[in-house]
Design a protein around this motif. Sequence first.
Motif, short mmCIF file in Angstrom:
data_model
loop_
_atom_site.label_atom_id
_atom_site.label_comp_id
_atom_site.label_asym_id
_atom_site.label_seq_id
_atom_site.Cartn_x
_atom_site.Cartn_y
_atom_site.Cartn_z
N MET A 17 -8.18 4.08 -10.29
CA MET A 17 -7.43 3.93 -9.04
C MET A 17 -6.11 3.20 -9.29
SD MET A 17 -8.94 5.23 -6.44
CE MET A 17 -8.45 4.41 -4.97
N GLU B 132 0.81 4.15 -2.76
CA GLU B 132 0.58 5.56 -2.45
C GLU B 132 1.65 6.44 -3.09
OE1 GLU B 132 -0.02 6.32 1.68
OE2 GLU B 132 -0.37 8.45 1.38
N GLY C 235 -9.91 15.13 -11.67
CA GLY C 235 -10.30 13.73 -11.83
C GLY C 235 -9.20 12.76 -11.43
N LEU C 236 -8.25 13.20 -10.61
CA LEU C 236 -7.16 12.30 -10.23
C LEU C 236 -7.56 11.49 -9.01
CD1 LEU C 236 -4.21 14.88 -10.49
CD2 LEU C 236 -4.74 13.04 -12.10
N PRO C 237 -7.58 10.16 -9.13
CA PRO C 237 -7.95 9.33 -7.98
C PRO C 237 -6.75 9.20 -7.05
CG PRO C 237 -7.43 7.94 -9.84
CD PRO C 237 -7.18 9.34 -10.28
N ALA C 238 -7.02 8.99 -5.78
CA ALA C 238 -5.89 8.89 -4.84
C ALA C 238 -6.05 7.71 -3.90
CB ALA C 238 -5.77 10.18 -4.04
N ARG C 239 -4.90 7.15 -3.52
CA ARG C 239 -4.83 6.09 -2.53
C ARG C 239 -3.99 6.60 -1.38
NH1 ARG C 239 -4.65 0.80 -3.54
NH2 ARG C 239 -6.80 0.27 -3.96
N LEU C 240 -4.58 6.63 -0.21
CA LEU C 240 -3.82 7.05 0.95
C LEU C 240 -3.65 5.84 1.85
CD1 LEU C 240 -5.01 9.79 -0.20
CD2 LEU C 240 -4.88 10.63 2.13
N SER C 241 -2.44 5.32 1.91
CA SER C 241 -2.22 4.14 2.77
C SER C 241 -2.15 4.59 4.22
CB SER C 241 -0.93 3.45 2.38
OG SER C 241 0.16 4.23 2.80
N ASN D 155 -0.04 10.68 -10.48
CA ASN D 155 -1.04 11.75 -10.45
C ASN D 155 -0.42 13.09 -10.83
OD1 ASN D 155 -3.25 10.28 -9.84
ND2 ASN D 155 -3.53 11.04 -7.75
N GLN E 169 -7.21 3.30 5.85
CA GLN E 169 -6.71 3.25 4.48
C GLN E 169 -7.80 3.88 3.62
OE1 GLN E 169 -6.52 -0.39 1.90
NE2 GLN E 169 -4.56 -0.50 2.92
N ASN F 124 1.17 6.50 -6.75
CA ASN F 124 0.00 7.31 -7.05
C ASN F 124 0.34 8.79 -7.06
OD1 ASN F 124 -2.90 8.35 -5.32
ND2 ASN F 124 -2.85 7.80 -7.46
N ASP G 189 0.83 -1.21 0.00
CA ASP G 189 0.00 0.00 0.00
C ASP G 189 0.86 1.25 0.00
OD1 ASP G 189 -2.62 -1.37 2.11
OD2 ASP G 189 -2.38 -1.30 -0.07
N ARG H 292 -3.56 16.32 3.60
CA ARG H 292 -3.29 15.61 2.35
C ARG H 292 -4.60 15.09 1.76
NH1 ARG H 292 -0.72 12.38 -0.78
NH2 ARG H 292 -0.69 10.23 -0.13
N SER I 292 -9.43 5.68 -0.04
CA SER I 292 -9.43 5.90 -1.49
C SER I 292 -10.30 7.09 -1.81
CB SER I 292 -9.99 4.71 -2.24
OG SER I 292 -9.46 3.53 -1.77
N VAL I 293 -9.83 7.89 -2.74
CA VAL I 293 -10.59 9.09 -3.13
C VAL I 293 -10.82 9.04 -4.63
CG1 VAL I 293 -10.48 11.60 -3.31
CG2 VAL I 293 -9.58 10.47 -1.28
N LYS I 294 -12.07 9.23 -5.06
CA LYS I 294 -12.34 9.19 -6.50
C LYS I 294 -13.47 10.14 -6.84
CE LYS I 294 -11.97 5.77 -10.11
NZ LYS I 294 -12.67 6.44 -11.19
N ILE J 134 -9.17 8.88 -15.02
CA ILE J 134 -8.10 8.04 -14.52
C ILE J 134 -8.61 7.09 -13.45
CG2 ILE J 134 -5.82 8.10 -13.43
CD1 ILE J 134 -6.00 11.20 -14.45
#
Lengths: 207, 683, 118
Positions: free
Chosen positions: A139, A114, B75-81, A121, B107, A117, A110, B63, B109-111, A137
């Motif tokens: 995930m 991140e 439109g940028l998706p994000a993953r925050l661990s 991004n 954890q 990403n 993960d 963040r 996710s943003v979309k 885009i």
Amino acid sequence: MTENLTPLEVDALTEIFNIGIGRAANSLNQMVSQTVDLTIPKIEILPNIEAKQKLNFDSDMEISAVTQQFSGDFKGQALLMFSKENGLQLVSLLLGNKIPIEDLSELEQDSLVEIGNVILNACFGTVINFLQSSISIEMPEFVQGNINKIFTYSSEHDWSLYIKVKFSLPSENIAGHISFIMDITSLEIFQESVRKFVFGITSKSQG
Amino acid sequence: MTNLSNDILYATLNQLSVGIIIIDEQQRLVFFNQWLSDYSGMVLDEQEGNLLDDIFEQYQDSRLSGACESALSLGLPARLSHTFNPTPLPLYQKNFIGDKDHLIQQQISVKRIATNASTPLCQIVIDNVTHMVKKEQTLQKLADENIVQRQKAEIANQSKSQFLANMSHEIRTPINGVLGMLTLLADTQLSKTQHHFSTLAKVSAETLLNLINDILDFSKIEAGKLDIEKIAFNLTDSIAETVQAMAIKAQQKGIEVVVDTTALTQPLVVGDSSRIKQIITNLLSNAIKFTEQGEINIIVETTEQTAEIVKLDIVVVDTGIGIPTKKCDELFNAFTQVDASTTREYGGTGLGLTIVRQLCQLMGGDIAVKSEQGQGSQFSFYLTLEKSEKLNKPWQRFTEKPILLITTNQSNNKFLCKQLSLWGLDVVGETAEGEVLALCNKIANNDFSVLVLDESLDSSLLEAISNALFKNNSQHDKKVQLILLTSIDDSQSSISASVDLLGKNECLHKLPKPIISASLHQLLTSIFSSKSIVTDIVNPKSAKASQANQINESGEVRILLVEDNRINQEVALGLLRKFGYQADVAKNGIHALELLAQRQLSAPYKLILMDCQMPEMDGYQATIAIRTDNLYQASSQVSIIAMTANSMTGDQEKCLAAGMNDYLAKPINPNLLAEKIAFWLDN
Amino acid sequence: MSKTILVVDDSLVSRMMIKAILQSHVEGVDIIEAGSGAEALNKVDDNQAIDIALVDFNMPGMTGLELISALSEKLTIPKVALLTANIQNEIKAQALAAGVTFLNKPINEDVIASFLHN
């Protein structure tokens, strides 16, 4: 193969990604305790086969990668790739951990996702901003395997916008590789938008 | 999709086990589900329409907020661990709402939700990973502990090796002293009583040495430190040497020993000859110990062969007291004896057979026993060995007339018949006395190429045959030879007159039992070629020793003995004196180099006997200095024989690597010492 | 009153973009551009009157910071800014000590405006 673009257009593309990568470095620095600098030497547009060779991974070498699909004006797959060891090292250094044993645990995956990403991004962001592109885009996902597994969803006839990235940390440097894979149609649309952008700048600066 | 009404979708969202937050372009709350409500303590109705900045503390400029901004605008998706920020939102474990010590790890996710282009929404999905994190930390800890344990085990293992090496050395050094001194003592003038006592002492010391070797071997095997060598050697010769070394004891008890290696057509193999000898010695020694009369047979067979591998079966059968069948299984277990009375009567540690089995197993084989009380015992073991690349020379066949063979032992007879016919010879054998006359006629008629008789045959029979032979030989130019099979210790037996006469006419050869194929073949070859009349085939080892005894008389030879232990110095000097040599003594490497330097131009040393373990400078260092340092250039090629109490694998290589020419293990075997000195002085 | 602005960046496109913004935002601007530190030093005479310098931080050969230091020996420039997409803390500290401002790339009108009128 970047010959379809004029030098000026290549310059523009380079500047766009430079800014994107710079922003990514900025974000990373705010996330982690280590100072990270990201630099890219140049942008190359190549057929997938040549891009794979540039990666210089042996056919059985394990690669850790973060990938994001994109579609819209142009469609394809974005990849940020590391050799498995480099991926482990990067995560470990950025987390300030002792080295993880052999494989990235799920939670460590993960972290890599991140980081990937953030970088991808940032690239997408500057492309959208400068080229006024409309893309959606997906995930980010983690994928690990040999080079064929990583490139599973693209064909031999696709093209790569390939960027080698140097992660400069206080203790060492780690090499990563970015590839935006598109089919020939998407690539031409992309290059056209670069031409339009440069044209716009040129006319503005002459005005 | 149209079947799903809003109510159903709504209900589903609220039953999810993850948190969902939906915000609009200004980052105002549009919706959050039941999960989020449960973990935040917030109520949707109260918060709908509020800025997320206001609802959640620490959200502003975070963040997460930036990620939502990028999602909504680009439109940028994000993953925050969970790693870089584990708790971006104030969500708590149930029953601990508001307690900062019980925040859950998240954890996220943003979309963007772009169903309507003009009014984009953003979804934030939150997963509770607290348990996963804990699990991983536990796993990590276990893995770390595992590494620590492994390191400890490795250290312990190395300590064990070191201990074994030290023990080996520490014990062998004084034993060398004891055995050496007893050997020297035996050579001095002693009264009969004193000689008797010293002999007993020597036997005790040798027993002690065997015990210690057993214990050290056992420890090594247990520690997994016993290495099996892979060197090319002749298996038949090795077996022969081993049996010959022990046969005298058997013969003293009146037991016949027969060694049948006829099946070994390809005796050159790759393996550990000393360990194989150890197995046979052990089995043979047991057989001799537990047999009072009769015979002991050692038979070798090859059961399977490929181009590279040969599987050997070796059987040791005796006519001894036997082992109760039900005890056979336990026999190879460590520390067991058949029963306590056996230990009392016969002694032993109970380790021998255990070690034998372990050695067999280390060499790709195993061992089994078949026995009954009072019916003798049969030990059979098999090994898997690689064939050597070197070519086996086959026996040369003979084309002579038949051989007359008369022995007293069935097994011996059977073996000799088999071996001789393999060499192309016909065998005539009679034992019935009634046929003696007919036999003598045939002998006198030159019907046989060679006679082979056992000396323990009836004396009148021997007389008759010898006379017949004598008569035959006086009538023919080519004298037919008589081979007399004797026991090793021939001193007590009396030779009959006629046999003696044959001897005086150079028609008699004595061959000590147990008959070794190689010796027999050699003898027959020389008899049939009639080039040189070979006299008694003596034990090859003693030949070398006597040869060694003679050399010292010519000229002055300078030997340097380097040994720190005072007693062992005396032992070595005494042994050297026994063989007629003198030596200078240095007490360690430094002293040795001094002496070497002093003498090297005037009267340089020809041979150095170098102890390996010494204080200040050990044997290896001294050797390296002699070979490489310019100071000792004049002596740099001096022969150096290592004497070491180390018996671990690799010691030999260590000596050779340091530049030594040869290697002797302590306790020093006097004959071996003499042999090596003779060899290296000759060089 | 026309202002003389020195723009140094190894990317032509970047220089074009900056020039475009400057020309549309600042009246009567006179722009000297260079593609590297060496070229900049060549083009600039001792004691030439330069009002503003916008220097790309990340250039091959002489870095932006090194150029600014070299320039300061030749002449005095009232307003100097380093352009970069990524500001590393140590570099930032170095630059601030030298009295240099940082501007984030890509430059837009607001950024230029606030810098010029500060």
